[in-house]
Design a protein around this motif. Structure first.
Motif, PDB file in Angstrom:
ATOM      1  N   SER A 148       0.836  -1.198   0.000  1.00 16.97           N
ATOM      2  CA  SER A 148       0.000   0.000   0.000  1.00 16.97           C
ATOM      3  C   SER A 148       0.871   1.248   0.000  1.00 16.97           C
ATOM      4  O   SER A 148       1.982   1.245   0.535  1.00 16.97           O
ATOM      5  CB  SER A 148      -0.920   0.031   1.223  1.00 16.97           C
ATOM      6  N   VAL A 149       0.359   2.293  -0.600  1.00 16.30           N
ATOM      7  CA  VAL A 149       0.979   3.607  -0.542  1.00 16.30           C
ATOM      8  C   VAL A 149      -0.123   4.625  -0.250  1.00 16.30           C
ATOM      9  O   VAL A 149      -1.111   4.696  -0.981  1.00 16.30           O
ATOM     10  CB  VAL A 149       1.703   3.965  -1.855  1.00 16.30           C
ATOM     11  N   GLU A 150       0.036   5.358   0.836  1.00 14.97           N
ATOM     12  CA  GLU A 150      -0.934   6.370   1.243  1.00 14.97           C
ATOM     13  C   GLU A 150      -2.349   5.807   1.317  1.00 14.97           C
ATOM     14  O   GLU A 150      -3.319   6.407   0.859  1.00 14.97           O
ATOM     15  CB  GLU A 150      -0.872   7.573   0.295  1.00 14.97           C
ATOM     16  N   GLY A 151      -2.451   4.589   1.868  1.00 13.85           N
ATOM     17  CA  GLY A 151      -3.745   3.978   2.119  1.00 13.85           C
ATOM     18  C   GLY A 151      -4.370   3.278   0.932  1.00 13.85           C
ATOM     19  O   GLY A 151      -5.452   2.685   1.065  1.00 13.85           O
ATOM     20  N   LYS A 152      -3.724   3.305  -0.233  1.00 13.28           N
ATOM     21  CA  LYS A 152      -4.238   2.628  -1.414  1.00 13.28           C
ATOM     22  C   LYS A 152      -3.452   1.339  -1.658  1.00 13.28           C
ATOM     23  O   LYS A 152      -2.257   1.281  -1.377  1.00 13.28           O
ATOM     24  CB  LYS A 152      -4.149   3.534  -2.641  1.00 13.28           C
ATOM     25  N   ILE A 153      -4.133   0.328  -2.191  1.00 12.80           N
ATOM     26  CA  ILE A 153      -3.530  -0.998  -2.366  1.00 12.80           C
ATOM     27  C   ILE A 153      -3.392  -1.279  -3.856  1.00 12.80           C
ATOM     28  O   ILE A 153      -4.339  -1.076  -4.627  1.00 12.80           O
ATOM     29  CB  ILE A 153      -4.379  -2.085  -1.688  1.00 12.80           C
ATOM     30  N   TYR A 154      -2.236  -1.776  -4.262  1.00  9.89           N
ATOM     31  CA  TYR A 154      -1.910  -1.824  -5.681  1.00  9.89           C
ATOM     32  C   TYR A 154      -1.582  -3.213  -6.225  1.00  9.89           C
ATOM     33  O   TYR A 154      -1.223  -3.324  -7.390  1.00  9.89           O
ATOM     34  CB  TYR A 154      -0.732  -0.894  -5.971  1.00  9.89           C
ATOM     35  N   SER A 155      -1.680  -4.248  -5.429  1.00 10.48           N
ATOM     36  CA  SER A 155      -1.390  -5.575  -5.977  1.00 10.48           C
ATOM     37  C   SER A 155      -2.087  -6.651  -5.143  1.00 10.48           C
ATOM     38  O   SER A 155      -2.541  -6.402  -4.029  1.00 10.48           O
ATOM     39  CB  SER A 155       0.112  -5.853  -6.029  1.00 10.48           C
ATOM     40  N   VAL A 156      -2.128  -7.842  -5.727  1.00 11.09           N
ATOM     41  CA  VAL A 156      -2.743  -8.999  -5.064  1.00 11.09           C
ATOM     42  C   VAL A 156      -1.644 -10.026  -4.792  1.00 11.09           C
ATOM     43  O   VAL A 156      -1.101 -10.621  -5.722  1.00 11.09           O
ATOM     44  CB  VAL A 156      -3.830  -9.623  -5.949  1.00 11.09           C
ATOM     45  N   PRO A 157      -1.276 -10.245  -3.531  1.00  4.88           N
ATOM     46  CA  PRO A 157      -0.249 -11.236  -3.209  1.00  4.88           C
ATOM     47  C   PRO A 157      -0.796 -12.655  -3.324  1.00  4.88           C
ATOM     48  O   PRO A 157      -1.918 -12.933  -2.891  1.00  4.88           O
ATOM     49  CB  PRO A 157       0.140 -10.905  -1.769  1.00  4.88           C
ATOM     50  N   VAL A 158      -0.002 -13.551  -3.914  1.00  2.48           N
ATOM     51  CA  VAL A 158      -0.450 -14.937  -4.077  1.00  2.48           C
ATOM     52  C   VAL A 158       0.258 -15.879  -3.108  1.00  2.48           C
ATOM     53  O   VAL A 158      -0.163 -17.022  -2.945  1.00  2.48           O
ATOM     54  CB  VAL A 158      -0.239 -15.442  -5.516  1.00  2.48           C
ATOM     55  N   ASN A 159       1.333 -15.418  -2.454  1.00  2.00           N
ATOM     56  CA  ASN A 159       2.082 -16.343  -1.601  1.00  2.00           C
ATOM     57  C   ASN A 159       2.961 -15.604  -0.610  1.00  2.00           C
ATOM     58  O   ASN A 159       3.084 -14.373  -0.644  1.00  2.00           O
ATOM     59  CB  ASN A 159       2.941 -17.280  -2.462  1.00  2.00           C
ATOM     60  N   ILE A 160       3.584 -16.407   0.255  1.00  2.00           N
ATOM     61  CA  ILE A 160       4.673 -15.966   1.120  1.00  2.00           C
ATOM     62  C   ILE A 160       5.820 -16.954   0.917  1.00  2.00           C
ATOM     63  O   ILE A 160       5.628 -18.170   1.019  1.00  2.00           O
ATOM     64  CB  ILE A 160       4.275 -15.952   2.610  1.00  2.00           C
ATOM     65  N   HIS A 161       6.994 -16.440   0.622  1.00  2.00           N
ATOM     66  CA  HIS A 161       8.193 -17.266   0.504  1.00  2.00           C
ATOM     67  C   HIS A 161       9.141 -16.968   1.665  1.00  2.00           C
ATOM     68  O   HIS A 161       9.141 -15.869   2.209  1.00  2.00           O
ATOM     69  CB  HIS A 161       8.932 -16.967  -0.800  1.00  2.00           C
ATOM     70  N   ARG A 162       9.970 -17.945   1.980  1.00  2.00           N
ATOM     71  CA  ARG A 162      11.050 -17.753   2.945  1.00  2.00           C
ATOM     72  C   ARG A 162      12.376 -17.773   2.200  1.00  2.00           C
ATOM     73  O   ARG A 162      12.660 -18.700   1.440  1.00  2.00           O
ATOM     74  CB  ARG A 162      11.034 -18.852   4.009  1.00  2.00           C
ATOM     75  N   SER A 163      13.174 -16.759   2.422  1.00  2.00           N
ATOM     76  CA  SER A 163      14.476 -16.649   1.756  1.00  2.00           C
ATOM     77  C   SER A 163      15.569 -17.395   2.509  1.00  2.00           C
ATOM     78  O   SER A 163      16.439 -18.021   1.893  1.00  2.00           O
ATOM     79  CB  SER A 163      14.856 -15.169   1.622  1.00  2.00           C
TER      80      SER A 163
END
Length: 433
Positions: A148-163
């Motif tokens: 998010s930037v300034e309260g607006k959301i710009y993408s849809v996350p599909v996962n969480i990875h561990r590095s």
């Protein structure tokens, strides 16, 4: 510096050349989606990513199948560009955005990398989609904040990875007299020495970006979570004695690295095949190790390969998240929105992530699907401290990462720790926000 710029120019030419001749189907490198079909015919939705390897391509195809079943008027156009970590894909994507010929949707890492596109005005606000699908209720609050930037959301996350995952071959360790996975940097170096004495490759590495990937784990393991996270705040001291010690650890570990492989997959395969003892790589390697031979290596966990947090990082989850966006000026905006709805859905994420080797971004996923390594990841994600990846776009923006990779690339040739530290310090001074 001239050598690095020349290499970058060659990479761009290679990417554009591959893109020009790719079919765009099943992992080809395509420059753009074909024009929408005429009335009554299926319209193509161009999905741009860097998922072409085993495991990751399987996950993408699983989500594609759901998309085409749910949207019979659309057909999926795979505009994937090969290359681990997406460096080639992101270079080509930037040229497409500058030419005002964006794909319908593109993959981007949540965090500082994605915010670069947002601030450049490349992306549409997806807040209304979040409200429609009630996504704020099913995505972790920290993840929503990162995209998010300034309260607006710009993408849809599909996962969480561990590095910060250390993959290892149990048989190679046993033969070298190493008992259990090393937990500290000092134990790791001692284990590498024992493996070297047995004539095996102590540590496998891939192309240059995998060395930066290794560096971030060594920094975290040497500095600790709080000090590592503080490196990316304004005024951080990259010239501190603590960072010097971390980079000395990195230099020592690199002396045990084998011959660089073309990318992360062949480096990981050296571990699975018993040629090498260790590989520091994200958990997308799990899908590659574990998936059946038609989409992976078909190896057996705890026998052919095993895992542990990177040395010194136990209790910390170095995270990244793949997400999809809606570029301004997309040719098939409605098709892109249909894709984003699949990417956001429980069904889509549960089809994608077990094959990809990641855990879902959603909190309500079917946990029975996440076994073996993925069960460990789900547990750790909910209870560990968090640290953002450098190489994979959470902690630094793309210009900053380019400067870090330049410093690492020079170090590979010179082995000069002092110059590496100065390069990292200069990169932070020039790019920290």
């Amino acid at each position: 510096m001239r050598r690095w710029l020349a290499a970058l120019s060659i990479t761009m030419v290679s990417v554009l050349g591959l893109a020009a001749c790719g079919s765009g189907d099943g992992g080809g490198q395509a420059t753009g989606a074909p024009a929408a079909s005429g009335s009554g015919e299926k319209q193509q939705v161009e999905v741009f990513s860097w998922w072409t390897g085993p495991g990751e391509a399987d996950g993408l195809q699983a989500m594609r199948k759901i998309f085409e079943q749910q949207n019979p008027n659309y057909t999926f156009f795979d505009a994937a560009v090969a290359g681990g970590s997406g460096d080639k894909a992101k270079a080509l994507l930037q040229s497409k955005l500058q030419a005002n010929t964006p794909p319908d949707t593109f993959q981007g890492h949540a965090g500082a990398e994605l915010q670069g596109y947002i601030k450049a005005g490349n992306l549409e606000d997806l807040t209304s989609l979040y409200d429609e699908l009630k996504l704020k209720d099913v995505f972790p609050a920290q993840l929503v904040e990162q995209i998010s930037v300034e309260g607006k959301i710009y993408s849809v996350p599909v996962n969480i990875h561990r590095s910060n995952v250390m993959w290892f071959n149990p048989t190679v360790l046993k033969d070298a007299g190493v008992t259990g996975a090393p937990k500290t940097i000092e134990e790791f170096i001692a284990a590498l020495e024992k493996v070297k004495a047995k004539g095996k490759v102590p540590l496998s590495i891939g192309s240059e970006w995998t060395v930066t990937h290794l560096l971030e784990s060594v920094l975290l393991g040497s500095l600790g979570t709080d000090a590592y996270n503080a490196l990316f705040k304004p005024g951080a001291d990259w010239n501190s004695p603590q960072v010097t010690t971390a980079l000395q650890n990195f230099a020592k570990i690199m002396t045990y690295a084998g011959d660089p492989q073309d990318d992360w997959q062949p480096a990981a395969k050296q571990v699975a095949d018993g040629e090498a003892a260790f590989n520091i790589m994200g958990d997308w390697a799990y899908g590659y190790f574990h998936n059946p031979p038609e989409g992976g290596l078909g190896k057996t966990s705890k026998t052919d390969f095993d895992w542990a947090p990177s040395p010194g990082t136990e209790g910390t989850y170095m995270w990244l998240s793949d997400s999809f966006t809606l570029p301004k000026g997309a040719k098939n905006r409605e098709g892109a929105m249909a894709w984003l709805k699949v990417a956001a859905s429980k069904e889509g994420q549960d089809a994608f992530n077990p094959k990809k080797g990641s855990i879902p971004a959603r909190k309500d996923a079917d946990q029975s699907l996440y076994t073996d390594y993925l069960a460990d990841a789900l547990k750790d994600w909910s209870g560990n401290k968090l640290a953002g990846s450098i190489q994979h776009g959470v902690s630094v923006n793309q210009p900053w990462l380019a400067s870090i990779n330049e410093a690492v690339g020079l170090f590979i040739g010179t082995k000069d720790v002092k110059a590496l530290q100065q390069g990292l310090s200069d990169a932070a001074t020039a790019n920290a926000q």
